[in-house]
Every structure is written in C-alpha cells, then in structure tokens.
Design a protein around this motif. Structure first.
Motif, PDB file in Angstrom:
ATOM      1  N   ASP A 195       0.835  -1.211   0.000  1.00  0.00           N
ATOM      2  CA  ASP A 195       0.000   0.000   0.000  1.00  0.00           C
ATOM      3  C   ASP A 195       0.865   1.254   0.000  1.00  0.00           C
ATOM      4  N   PHE A 196       1.965   1.217   0.706  1.00  0.00           N
ATOM      5  CA  PHE A 196       2.841   2.381   0.760  1.00  0.00           C
ATOM      6  C   PHE A 196       3.482   2.633  -0.595  1.00  0.00           C
ATOM      7  N   GLU A 197       3.931   1.570  -1.275  1.00  0.00           N
ATOM      8  CA  GLU A 197       4.544   1.757  -2.577  1.00  0.00           C
ATOM      9  C   GLU A 197       3.519   2.315  -3.582  1.00  0.00           C
ATOM     10  N   ARG A 198       2.297   1.789  -3.485  1.00  0.00           N
ATOM     11  CA  ARG A 198       1.261   2.300  -4.407  1.00  0.00           C
ATOM     12  C   ARG A 198       0.936   3.750  -4.101  1.00  0.00           C
ATOM     13  N   ALA A 199       0.884   4.085  -2.805  1.00  0.00           N
ATOM     14  CA  ALA A 199       0.574   5.465  -2.420  1.00  0.00           C
ATOM     15  C   ALA A 199       1.695   6.406  -2.864  1.00  0.00           C
ATOM     16  N   ARG A 200       2.900   5.962  -2.826  1.00  0.00           N
ATOM     17  CA  ARG A 200       4.009   6.829  -3.258  1.00  0.00           C
ATOM     18  C   ARG A 200       3.971   7.028  -4.780  1.00  0.00           C
ATOM     19  N   SER A 201       3.616   6.000  -5.501  1.00  0.00           N
ATOM     20  CA  SER A 201       3.495   6.154  -6.969  1.00  0.00           C
ATOM     21  C   SER A 201       2.395   7.137  -7.314  1.00  0.00           C
ATOM     22  N   ALA A 215      -0.161   8.568   5.613  1.00  0.00           N
ATOM     23  CA  ALA A 215      -1.021   7.547   6.227  1.00  0.00           C
ATOM     24  C   ALA A 215      -0.580   6.157   5.813  1.00  0.00           C
ATOM     25  N   ALA A 216      -0.197   5.997   4.581  1.00  0.00           N
ATOM     26  CA  ALA A 216       0.276   4.690   4.110  1.00  0.00           C
ATOM     27  C   ALA A 216       1.594   4.333   4.787  1.00  0.00           C
ATOM     28  N   ASP A 217       2.450   5.293   4.987  1.00  0.00           N
ATOM     29  CA  ASP A 217       3.726   5.038   5.674  1.00  0.00           C
ATOM     30  C   ASP A 217       3.493   4.667   7.135  1.00  0.00           C
ATOM     31  N   THR A 218       2.554   5.361   7.766  1.00  0.00           N
ATOM     32  CA  THR A 218       2.242   5.045   9.170  1.00  0.00           C
ATOM     33  C   THR A 218       1.690   3.624   9.297  1.00  0.00           C
ATOM     34  N   ALA A 219       0.837   3.242   8.405  1.00  0.00           N
ATOM     35  CA  ALA A 219       0.269   1.886   8.435  1.00  0.00           C
ATOM     36  C   ALA A 219       1.367   0.846   8.258  1.00  0.00           C
ATOM     37  N   GLN A 220       2.352   1.171   7.414  1.00  0.00           N
ATOM     38  CA  GLN A 220       3.455   0.243   7.229  1.00  0.00           C
ATOM     39  C   GLN A 220       4.266   0.112   8.513  1.00  0.00           C
ATOM     40  N   GLN A 221       4.545   1.183   9.219  1.00  0.00           N
ATOM     41  CA  GLN A 221       5.305   1.141  10.473  1.00  0.00           C
ATOM     42  C   GLN A 221       4.528   0.413  11.582  1.00  0.00           C
ATOM     43  N   VAL A 222       3.219   0.638  11.644  1.00  0.00           N
ATOM     44  CA  VAL A 222       2.399  -0.059  12.650  1.00  0.00           C
ATOM     45  C   VAL A 222       2.420  -1.558  12.398  1.00  0.00           C
ATOM     46  N   ALA A 223       2.335  -1.959  11.153  1.00  0.00           N
ATOM     47  CA  ALA A 223       2.367  -3.386  10.826  1.00  0.00           C
ATOM     48  C   ALA A 223       3.713  -4.000  11.207  1.00  0.00           C
TER      49      ALA A 223
END
Length: 337
Positions: A195-201, A215-223
């Motif tokens: 999700d983070f890679e897609r959000a960055r694209s 938000a996508a980066d935060t979700a990646q860190q929480v996971a």
C-alpha cells in the motif's frame, strides 16, 4: 591299826604256876584272833573307799553343774556346715557388724561396702535412661511426622505434576496461537508495504496527497511494530513451554520419590525401634547398677556362727565366688564357742 593298839594295851601276863594247857586257853580268850584283825582291816578300807567315792561324786556333780551346756574338747568332730559368704561385687569395706564366734540369725547384716561409687553409677545410668527415653519419644514423633509428611509430599507432588502438565499444554496452545498471530502480522506488514509503494506512486503522479502518503507510511510502520510484538510474544510462549516442561520433569521426579511412602515410614520406624532398644539397654544398665548398690550390704544366708573374717574396714575386696572373705558355721545346735 586299832587292833594293834588294843593288843598293846593289854597288860603282860602274870607269872603263875598254872599249868600249860590252862594257860593256852586263857591266852586265846584274852588275845584277838587273826580273823578278827582281817575283818577290821576290811571294814576300814571300805570306809575309806566310800569316803573317797563320795568326794569324787560330789566334785564331778559340781563340775557338771558349773559347766553344763559348754563343749570343750581337744579332739572331736562337730556336725556343722561351713557356709561361704562371698561378696558379689568389689569394693571398699565401710562397716563390719559382727565379731568372730558371734551367733547371728539368718538375714542379719554382716558387713557393708562403701555405697558411694555404686550410687553415683546408678545416678549416671538413670540419667542415661532419661536421655534414651527422650530420644525414643522424639523418634516416635519423627516417625509419625515422617509418615504424615510423606503422604503430604506425595499429594503435593501429584498436584504440582498436574499443574505443570496443564501449564505445558497451555503453553503449547499459546505457541500455536502466537505463531498464527505472527503469520497474520507478517501478512499485514507485507500488505502495508504494498500500500505504501502504491501510495508513493500515486503521490508522484499527483493522484495522492501528502497526507495520504503519510497515512500509508504510518500503516506500514504499525504493521512492522505489530509483527515484532507478536514475534516477541511467541518467543515468550516458547520459553514458558520449556519451563513448564522442566517443571513437569521435576514434579515427576518428586512424585516418584514421594510414592515410596511405605519405605520412608519403615525407615522412620526403624530409627524409632533403635531408639527404644537403647532405652531397653539403659534400663538393663539401671537395673544392674541398682543390684550392685544393693549388693553393698552383705547378709547372713543362714543362722549360725561367724568363726572367721578376713576383711577389715577400709580394705578392698574383689568380687569372687571362690575367694571367701568370711565364713559362717551352721550346726543343728547353733552353739558358738
């Protein structure tokens, strides 16, 4: 002799002219005959012998009366038993209560040894008996306590084994659940990275805003954090399982030991039996010491005389059945001389 005097007292014959036959007849009438003299002498001897016999009889009667009941002889046999009075113990003579040739009744106290050493020995063994009895009582209490503790320890060991076994099973179940949680956290982390890679694209193309990218980066860190936490929890569960398994092994060993309740009880009772045997030994020593104290008094076994004694006050006599320190003479008449 009186006949001779009577003969001399006759006057001489007168000179006469009487004829010879007539003179012989007259002389026979005047002079005593030989038979008369013999009879006179016999009567005199009888009188003297009668007087001497009377004197001897009177003297013998007086001697018998003054010495009646007493026996005196230089060569005779006396029907009597010589009884040895040995000492059963060795000790120092403290008192002698008889004299030689003294008549003593049966059971009379003859002598006494110094009782102080024997009284001290009796006190010592009585103290040892008290200690042995206390040890025996403690051993009995320990036997009862050991039996109670053995049964209690067996029950505790069984309960611990059950508890630790349940804990080990729970740890195994927790590990399975923890492994599932770790797999889920890894999946969520992988999805968050996608999700983070897609959000960055999309942010680079201008389709996403900066907030959406954050938000996508935060979700990646929480996971990632969740995965680390689930992995740590799984490690904790595995350690708990190892500890539970160790406790199960220990509880099993304790149960095997506590299952030998009968052996432990027998051991405790054997120790109590040894303690009671020591009590019996101490009692025997006490009784022996009491007997020795009683043996310090030496009594006459039978009535009789005490003709000989080789012991004196403060001398030591050894215990011996053959060496007699005194003797008694017992006779049917019980006469001492």
């Amino acid at each position: 002799m009186s006949a001779v005097r009577s003969l001399e007292s006759f006057p001489p014959p007168l000179a006469t002219s009487v004829s010879e036959p007539h003179a012989d007849a007259q002389a026979r009438e005047i002079l005593p005959s030989a038979e008369t003299l013999r009879v006179a002498r016999t009567q005199k001897r009888r009188s003297v012998m009668l007087a001497v016999g009377l004197l001897i009889g009177l003297g013998g009667t007086g001697y018998w009366y003054s010495g009646r009941g007493l026996v005196s002889t230089d060569n005779a046999q006396v029907d009597a038993d010589v009884i040895a009075v040995p000492s059963r113990i060795g000790g120092v003579v403290a008192h002698v209560y008889f004299e030689e040739n003294q008549a003593v009744p049966a059971g009379a106290l003859l002598a006494e040894l110094d009782p102080a050493p024997f009284a001290a020995q009796l006190a010592q063994v009585e103290a040892q008996l008290v200690g042995a009895q206390a040890s025996a009582d403690a051993a009995d209490a320990d036997a009862e306590l050991s039996a109670t503790k053995a049964v209690g320890n067996r029950d505790i060991a069984r309960a611990n084994l059950q508890t630790n076994a349940m804990g080990a099973r729970a740890s195994s179940d927790g590990i399975l659940e923890g492994e599932a949680q770790v797999q889920s956290a890894r999946a969520r982390l992988a999805q968050a990275k996608v999700d983070f890679e897609r959000a960055r694209s999309l942010f680079d193309s201008g389709a996403f805003t900066k907030a959406q990218l954050d938000a996508a980066d935060t979700a990646q860190q929480v996971a990632a954090t969740t995965l680390a936490a689930e992995a740590a929890h799984l490690s904790t569960l595995k350690l708990a399982k190892t500890q539970s398994q160790s406790r199960v092994v220990e509880a099993s060993a304790q149960l095997r030991v506590s299952d030998s309740v009968d052996t432990l009880v027998r051991q405790a009772r054997a120790r109590a039996a040894v303690a009671h045997a020591q009590v019996d030994t101490a009692k025997a020593a006490r009784d022996r010491a009491a007997l020795d104290l009683g043996y310090t008094k030496i009594f006459a076994p039978r009535a009789g005389c005490s003709p000989r004694c080789s012991a004196s006050v403060r001398c030591f006599i050894a215990p011996s059945s053959s060496r007699r320190w005194s003797q008694m003479t017992h006779s049917p008449s019980s006469v001492c001389s």
